[in-house]
Enzyme design. Structure first.
Site, PDB file in Angstrom:
ATOM      1  N   THR A 259      27.604  78.072 -59.429  1.00 40.36           N
ATOM      2  CA  THR A 259      29.005  78.600 -59.143  1.00 40.36           C
ATOM      3  C   THR A 259      30.018  78.508 -60.327  1.00 40.36           C
ATOM      4  OG1 THR A 259      30.467  78.693 -57.560  1.00 40.36           O
ATOM      5  CG2 THR A 259      29.066  76.832 -57.743  1.00 40.36           C
TER       6      THR A 259
ATOM      7  N   GLU B 276      32.813  77.877 -58.840  1.00 41.77           N
ATOM      8  CA  GLU B 276      33.735  76.865 -58.273  1.00 41.77           C
ATOM      9  C   GLU B 276      33.324  75.601 -59.142  1.00 41.77           C
ATOM     10  OE1 GLU B 276      35.335  75.832 -55.243  1.00 41.77           O
ATOM     11  OE2 GLU B 276      36.131  77.842 -55.486  1.00 41.77           O
TER      12      GLU B 276
ATOM     13  N   TYR C  91      31.710  71.039 -52.056  1.00 39.84           N
ATOM     14  CA  TYR C  91      30.745  71.834 -52.505  1.00 39.84           C
ATOM     15  C   TYR C  91      30.616  71.909 -54.002  1.00 39.84           C
ATOM     16  CZ  TYR C  91      29.201  76.737 -53.385  1.00 39.84           C
ATOM     17  OH  TYR C  91      28.449  77.999 -54.294  1.00 39.84           O
TER      18      TYR C  91
ATOM     19  N   LYS D 195      27.307  71.147 -56.234  1.00 41.88           N
ATOM     20  CA  LYS D 195      26.885  72.142 -57.173  1.00 41.88           C
ATOM     21  C   LYS D 195      26.683  71.729 -58.517  1.00 41.88           C
ATOM     22  CE  LYS D 195      25.483  76.006 -54.519  1.00 41.88           C
ATOM     23  NZ  LYS D 195      24.510  76.756 -54.564  1.00 41.88           N
TER      24      LYS D 195
HETATM   25  P1  NAP Z   1      24.924  82.782 -47.980  1.00 45.59           P
HETATM   26  O1  NAP Z   1      25.147  84.067 -47.369  1.00 45.59           O
HETATM   27  O2  NAP Z   1      25.876  81.750 -47.203  1.00 45.59           O
HETATM   28  O3  NAP Z   1      23.350  82.383 -47.856  1.00 45.59           O
HETATM   29  C1  NAP Z   1      22.984  80.882 -47.924  1.00 45.59           C
HETATM   30  C2  NAP Z   1      21.592  80.994 -47.328  1.00 45.59           C
HETATM   31  O4  NAP Z   1      21.205  79.404 -47.497  1.00 45.59           O
HETATM   32  C3  NAP Z   1      21.368  81.545 -45.961  1.00 45.59           C
HETATM   33  O5  NAP Z   1      20.015  82.087 -45.929  1.00 45.59           O
HETATM   34  C4  NAP Z   1      21.026  79.925 -45.205  1.00 45.59           C
HETATM   35  O6  NAP Z   1      20.190  80.135 -44.163  1.00 45.59           O
HETATM   36  C5  NAP Z   1      20.399  78.872 -46.369  1.00 45.59           C
HETATM   37  N1  NAP Z   1      20.474  77.710 -45.829  1.00 45.59           N
HETATM   38  C6  NAP Z   1      21.436  77.103 -45.578  1.00 45.59           C
HETATM   39  N2  NAP Z   1      20.954  75.576 -45.620  1.00 45.59           N
HETATM   40  C7  NAP Z   1      19.848  75.735 -46.004  1.00 45.59           C
HETATM   41  C8  NAP Z   1      19.029  74.680 -45.845  1.00 45.59           C
HETATM   42  N3  NAP Z   1      19.203  73.346 -45.438  1.00 45.59           N
HETATM   43  N4  NAP Z   1      17.642  74.980 -46.049  1.00 45.59           N
HETATM   44  C9  NAP Z   1      17.194  76.322 -46.222  1.00 45.59           C
HETATM   45  N5  NAP Z   1      18.015  77.144 -46.447  1.00 45.59           N
HETATM   46  C10 NAP Z   1      19.385  76.914 -46.064  1.00 45.59           C
HETATM   47  O7  NAP Z   1      25.212  82.575 -49.419  1.00 45.59           O
HETATM   48  P2  NAP Z   1      25.153  83.713 -50.801  1.00 45.59           P
HETATM   49  O8  NAP Z   1      26.772  84.199 -50.973  1.00 45.59           O
HETATM   50  O9  NAP Z   1      24.089  84.651 -50.469  1.00 45.59           O
HETATM   51  O10 NAP Z   1      24.936  82.833 -52.040  1.00 45.59           O
HETATM   52  C11 NAP Z   1      23.628  82.621 -52.382  1.00 45.59           C
HETATM   53  C12 NAP Z   1      23.846  81.325 -53.497  1.00 45.59           C
HETATM   54  O11 NAP Z   1      24.291  81.487 -54.359  1.00 45.59           O
HETATM   55  C13 NAP Z   1      24.386  80.245 -52.832  1.00 45.59           C
HETATM   56  O12 NAP Z   1      23.512  78.945 -53.263  1.00 45.59           O
HETATM   57  C14 NAP Z   1      25.756  80.008 -53.114  1.00 45.59           C
HETATM   58  O13 NAP Z   1      26.334  78.797 -52.984  1.00 45.59           O
HETATM   59  C15 NAP Z   1      25.458  80.607 -54.377  1.00 45.59           C
HETATM   60  N6  NAP Z   1      26.552  81.215 -54.963  1.00 45.59           N
HETATM   61  C16 NAP Z   1      27.252  82.339 -54.194  1.00 45.59           C
HETATM   62  C17 NAP Z   1      28.242  83.014 -54.824  1.00 45.59           C
HETATM   63  C18 NAP Z   1      28.854  84.162 -54.076  1.00 45.59           C
HETATM   64  O14 NAP Z   1      30.142  84.506 -54.331  1.00 45.59           O
HETATM   65  N7  NAP Z   1      28.211  84.740 -53.070  1.00 45.59           N
HETATM   66  C19 NAP Z   1      28.877  82.847 -56.096  1.00 45.59           C
HETATM   67  C20 NAP Z   1      28.325  81.759 -56.926  1.00 45.59           C
HETATM   68  C21 NAP Z   1      27.116  81.094 -56.143  1.00 45.59           C
HETATM   69  P3  NAP Z   1      20.902  80.592 -42.728  1.00 45.59           P
HETATM   70  O15 NAP Z   1      20.782  82.010 -42.760  1.00 45.59           O
HETATM   71  O16 NAP Z   1      19.971  79.910 -41.930  1.00 45.59           O
HETATM   72  O17 NAP Z   1      22.149  80.082 -42.608  1.00 45.59           O
HETATM   73  N1  GDD Z   2      37.568  81.985 -46.445  1.00 49.06           N
HETATM   74  C1  GDD Z   2      38.905  82.218 -46.451  1.00 49.06           C
HETATM   75  N2  GDD Z   2      39.454  82.388 -45.220  1.00 49.06           N
HETATM   76  N3  GDD Z   2      39.502  81.942 -47.595  1.00 49.06           N
HETATM   77  C2  GDD Z   2      40.835  82.321 -47.734  1.00 49.06           C
HETATM   78  C3  GDD Z   2      41.419  82.731 -46.629  1.00 49.06           C
HETATM   79  C4  GDD Z   2      40.818  82.685 -45.148  1.00 49.06           C
HETATM   80  O1  GDD Z   2      41.352  82.990 -44.320  1.00 49.06           O
HETATM   81  N4  GDD Z   2      42.758  82.900 -46.663  1.00 49.06           N
HETATM   82  C5  GDD Z   2      42.990  82.574 -48.089  1.00 49.06           C
HETATM   83  N5  GDD Z   2      41.609  82.357 -48.525  1.00 49.06           N
HETATM   84  C6  GDD Z   2      41.448  81.912 -50.269  1.00 49.06           C
HETATM   85  C7  GDD Z   2      40.605  80.486 -50.115  1.00 49.06           C
HETATM   86  O2  GDD Z   2      41.716  79.535 -50.178  1.00 49.06           O
HETATM   87  C8  GDD Z   2      40.272  80.663 -51.541  1.00 49.06           C
HETATM   88  O3  GDD Z   2      40.966  80.355 -52.608  1.00 49.06           O
HETATM   89  C9  GDD Z   2      40.027  82.333 -51.786  1.00 49.06           C
HETATM   90  O4  GDD Z   2      40.439  82.802 -50.704  1.00 49.06           O
HETATM   91  C10 GDD Z   2      38.521  82.760 -51.653  1.00 49.06           C
HETATM   92  O5  GDD Z   2      37.845  82.108 -50.534  1.00 49.06           O
HETATM   93  P1  GDD Z   2      36.328  82.244 -50.121  1.00 49.06           P
HETATM   94  O6  GDD Z   2      36.269  83.765 -49.664  1.00 49.06           O
HETATM   95  O7  GDD Z   2      35.905  81.603 -48.958  1.00 49.06           O
HETATM   96  O8  GDD Z   2      35.558  82.076 -51.088  1.00 49.06           O
HETATM   97  P2  GDD Z   2      35.562  80.662 -52.416  1.00 49.06           P
HETATM   98  O9  GDD Z   2      36.175  81.276 -53.729  1.00 49.06           O
HETATM   99  O10 GDD Z   2      36.097  79.704 -51.808  1.00 49.06           O
HETATM  100  O11 GDD Z   2      33.947  80.614 -52.529  1.00 49.06           O
HETATM  101  C11 GDD Z   2      32.715  81.597 -52.569  1.00 49.06           C
HETATM  102  O12 GDD Z   2      32.781  81.981 -54.218  1.00 49.06           O
HETATM  103  C12 GDD Z   2      32.103  80.928 -54.689  1.00 49.06           C
HETATM  104  C13 GDD Z   2      32.197  81.327 -56.360  1.00 49.06           C
HETATM  105  O13 GDD Z   2      33.295  81.028 -56.890  1.00 49.06           O
HETATM  106  C14 GDD Z   2      31.713  81.190 -52.045  1.00 49.06           C
HETATM  107  O14 GDD Z   2      30.692  82.431 -52.024  1.00 49.06           O
HETATM  108  C15 GDD Z   2      30.895  80.080 -52.839  1.00 49.06           C
HETATM  109  O15 GDD Z   2      29.751  79.903 -52.244  1.00 49.06           O
HETATM  110  C16 GDD Z   2      30.825  80.520 -54.396  1.00 49.06           C
HETATM  111  O16 GDD Z   2      30.051  79.613 -55.013  1.00 49.06           O
END
Ligand code: NAP
Ligand code: GDD
Length: 344
Positions: free
Chosen positions: A126, A128, A150, A154
């Site tokens: 990520t 992050e 987190y 990661k």
């Molecule tokens: P998500 O919607 O939160 O999905 C996370 C998945 O992990 C869900 O299926 C969840 O199952 C499962 N999980 C959680 N704890 C587990 C455990 N202990 N054992 C097995 N499964 C478990 O996340 P996403 O947005 O699809 O992201 C997918 C991956 O990419 C994650 O690793 C995230 O950290 C990474 N990532 C995401 C982003 C982004 O912007 N979306 C960016 C960079 C990296 P449940 O449905 O049961 O909760």
């Molecule tokens: N969730 C949330 N809720 N975030 C808020 C809010 C709120 O009400 N208001 C402002 N934010 C700001 C957070 O402080 C952060 O700076 C930004 O919005 C994005 O927050 P999120 O959408 O929660 O995502 P993230 O960037 O912290 O993390 C996501 O992206 C990562 C990749 O950069 C997640 O998907 C991570 O799993 C992923 O790795």
């Protein structure tokens, strides 16, 4: 020969899109889901593929379970998408986050090594990990500086992936993905929270949307584009690490303004920081407020990536622009709230 892929976290946003992509490619798709009191397959159902994937009980906490599943399924490719993926909660549950996001991938890598290391492995890393960014834009050579439990969990998994590739010759890839969103995004993440709650305001189900830091800037892309990049990485002859990003960043404030338009609002801002609020120009109603409860102990102010390496080596480019993405999410939530559907 039909290839078999194991997707951990198949019930999540990326798991659902990746499963659909691989099914379209002719893969046999096995998805790991953890035991919960209610089965959550809503995303797979929304994409119409719930019946096309095989589900196995899978938890990253349990090494013996991981080893048995791999032994039984013998996948050609493992996509480790499972994680405690919400940054804000990681401050509240740092040990749990480390168990799943740092040690979980290590358990998978150890189990794969025990099987001879022939399976291709993808780790969902990520942006992050860049945290307090040391260069703009960030790419594969940018030093890491995580800002949350987190982020540092990661980072451990990222280095474990690199190390198992270098130590044991495993085909292990770390995809460093910047934020990617969709109508299937979890409701706790800021983009989906904004589109869903603004739609609720529009349909009279909510008075006001309460947000944290409006000034944070993110490089937001569309999840459907990013899963193709993930697959392309894993198909390379030699495993490596790749950044996937759009190369443009917008603030949370700009996301609110953009999401408001298709929902029929025009936001005018007042005040700064914790005192900021947004009013709808036409009705004069205050519909957005800042609530410090959503501030984080340490913030990531700006993420903006360069995916030049993915473009040059994998031929990957993101197709969906920011305005298109926001409109797609806002329109989907408008429909859902109007029809009284529960949020995914
Ligand atoms: P998500 O919607 O939160 O999905 C996370 C998945 O992990 C869900 O299926 C969840 O199952 C499962 N999980 C959680 N704890 C587990 C455990 N202990 N054992 C097995 N499964 C478990 O996340 P996403 O947005 O699809 O992201 C997918 C991956 O990419 C994650 O690793 C995230 O950290 C990474 N990532 C995401 C982003 C982004 O912007 N979306 C960016 C960079 C990296 P449940 O449905 O049961 O909760
Ligand atoms: N969730 C949330 N809720 N975030 C808020 C809010 C709120 O009400 N208001 C402002 N934010 C700001 C957070 O402080 C952060 O700076 C930004 O919005 C994005 O927050 P999120 O959408 O929660 O995502 P993230 O960037 O912290 O993390 C996501 O992206 C990562 C990749 O950069 C997640 O998907 C991570 O799993 C992923 O790795």
């Amino acid at each position: 020969m039909v290839k078999c892929a194991l997707i951990t976290g198949i019930s999540g946003q990326d798991g659902a899109y990746l499963a659909r992509f691989l099914l379209e490619k002719g893969y046999r798709v096995v998805g790991g889901t953890r035991r919960t009191s209610t089965r959550n397959l809503r995303r797979l159902e929304t994409l119409g593929i719930a019946a096309d994937v095989q589900l196995v009980d899978f938890d990253l906490f349990e090494l013996t379970n991981i080893a048995r599943v791999l032994d039984r399924i013998c996948p050609d490719e493992v996509y480790n998408l499972a994680a405690q993926s919400f940054v804000a909660i990681s401050f509240e549950q740092p040990l749990y986050t480390a168990e799943i996001d740092a040690l979980g991938p290590l358990r998978l890598l150890e189990a794969l090594r025990g099987l001879g290391g022939r399976t291709r492995f993808y780790q969902a890393s990520t942006s992050e990990m860049f945290g307090k960014v040391q260069a703009v834009p960030q790419d594969e050579r940018t030093p890491f500086y995580p800002r949350s439990p987190y982020g540092f969990a990661k980072l451990y998994a990222h280095w474990a992936t690199v190390n198992y590739r270098e130590s044991y010759g495993m085909h292990a890839t770390s995809g460093i993905l910047f934020n990617h969103e969709s109508p299937l995004r979890g409701i706790e993440f800021v983009t989906r929270k904004i589109t869903y709650e603004l739609a609720e305001v529009k349909h009279g189900r909510r008075e006001v949307v309460r947000l944290g830091n409006l000034e944070a800037r993110r490089d937001w892309g569309f999840a459907g584009d990013y899963v193709e990049g993930i697959w392309r990485m894993v198909q390379e002859d030699v495993a490596d690490d790749y950044v996937l990003a759009t190369g443009t960043a917008h603030s949370v404030r700009a996301f609110v303004e953009c999401a408001a338009v298709p929902l029929g609002f025009d936001i005018v801002w007042q005040g700064e920081g914790a005192g900021a609020s947004g009013t709808d120009r036409q009705s004069g109603r205050r519909i957005v407020e800042v609530d410090p409860a959503f501030f984080r102990p340490a913030e990531v102010d700006l993420l903006i990536g360069s995916s030049a390496k993915a473009r040059d080596r994998l031929g990957w480019i993101p197709r969906t622009g920011f305005a298109e993405l926001v409109a797609m999410m806002a329109e989907a939530d408008d429909r859902r709230v109007r029809n009284g559907e529960a949020p995914i």
